[in-house]
Design an enzyme around this catalytic site. Structure first.
Site, short mmCIF file in Angstrom:
data_model
loop_
_atom_site.label_atom_id
_atom_site.label_comp_id
_atom_site.label_asym_id
_atom_site.label_seq_id
_atom_site.Cartn_x
_atom_site.Cartn_y
_atom_site.Cartn_z
CG ASP A 114 -2.13 -0.82 1.10
OD1 ASP A 114 -2.12 -1.76 0.28
OD2 ASP A 114 -3.10 -0.57 1.83
CG HIS A 129 -17.32 9.73 -3.86
ND1 HIS A 129 -18.36 10.60 -3.61
CD2 HIS A 129 -17.62 9.10 -5.02
CE1 HIS A 129 -19.25 10.52 -4.59
NE2 HIS A 129 -18.83 9.60 -5.45
CD GLU A 152 -6.34 -1.66 -1.66
OE1 GLU A 152 -7.18 -2.16 -0.88
OE2 GLU A 152 -6.55 -0.63 -2.34
CB CYS A 174 -9.29 3.30 2.73
SG CYS A 174 -10.11 2.20 1.57
CE1 TYR A 208 -7.99 -9.35 3.92
CE2 TYR A 208 -8.89 -10.45 1.99
CZ TYR A 208 -8.83 -9.35 2.83
OH TYR A 208 -9.63 -8.27 2.56
CG ASN A 243 -18.50 12.58 -0.40
OD1 ASN A 243 -17.50 11.90 -0.58
ND2 ASN A 243 -19.52 12.57 -1.24
#
Length: 233
Positions: free
Chosen positions: A49, A158, A196, A74, A106, A117
């Site tokens: 990341d 978002h 990521e 995120c 995982y 937002n």
């Protein structure tokens, strides 16, 4: 803060600034507002990341995240911050049948909380809008009770929020906890952006060797999660 641009670093600079797994170097870079690259573990997600201190994020940072990383942008928050803002784990409040029997290969659970937002954004998805949402949350995480979360943000939105495990790396060793532990050790508010890094050719996770090469080209620090756990866990 470093800005995006895949080839901005000269060959001489690349040779003198190899990607480092030294945690002190990573902490110094992060403390100064630079992004760092964190690989979790080969036997977990096996992903790298791109991670920023949330309060330092600008529209340029968002452009870098979506162009150079490509995953989901995120904000990872310490559990105490999430609790101060009454942020739930998303899977615990969804009543749709698709949320039933939510199993991960995982991990035991997802860290996802609400997507939000800032109320001063328009659509919420532009680089400027997302930067406003992220930087405001990042700054407010230093003293979360001082901000009325619901008056400042709206959901759905978002920018996805992630809620870290209460005891961080002792409880869970995902990018959420690795990033928040890094911020806390660096003396920063416990809110970080994680995204990521994906491979443009395969569409899968960027291989560690390619992530290290990206760090090399851009004079950034790369660290394996095991090194952070040894030092910060």
């Amino acid at each position: 803060m470093s800005h995006f641009g895949r080839d901005r670093t000269s060959a001489a600079s690349v040779r003198s600034h190899r990607p480092s797994t030294d945690v002190d170097d990573v902490l110094t870079a992060f403390r100064s507002g630079d992004p760092v690259l964190i690989h979790d573990a080969a036997d977990r997600e096996g992903e790298t990341d791109l991670v920023y201190p949330a309060r330092e994020v600008t529209p340029d940072s968002v452009r870098r995240l979506r162009n150079d990383a490509g995953g989901l942008v995120c904000i990872a928050l310490a559990d105490r911050v999430a609790r101060a803002w009454d942020l739930p784990f998303l899977q615990e409040i969804l009543s749709h049948p698709a949320a039933a029997n939510h199993r991960l290969e995982y991990d035991e659970r997802s860290s996802f909380s609400l997507p939000v937002n800032h109320r001063d954004t328009y659509t919420g998805i532009t680089d400027d809008d997302r930067a406003l949402t992220i930087a405001t949350i990042g700054a407010a995480a230093e003293a979360p009770k001082a901000m009325d979360f619901s008056a400042t943000f709206r959901t759905p939105g978002h920018v996805h929020l992630l809620r870290a495990a209460p005891d961080l790396l002792s409880d869970r060793q995902g990018h959420t906890e690795l990033g928040v532990a890094l911020a806390e050790t660096a003396g920063l508010p416990p809110a970080v952006v994680v995204c990521e890094m994906l491979d443009d050719e395969t569409g899968g996770a960027l291989a560690p060797s390619a992530a290290k090469a990206y760090a090399d080209r851009n004079d950034l620090r790369y660290v394996d999660g095991t090194h952070l756990i040894e030092r910060l866990g």
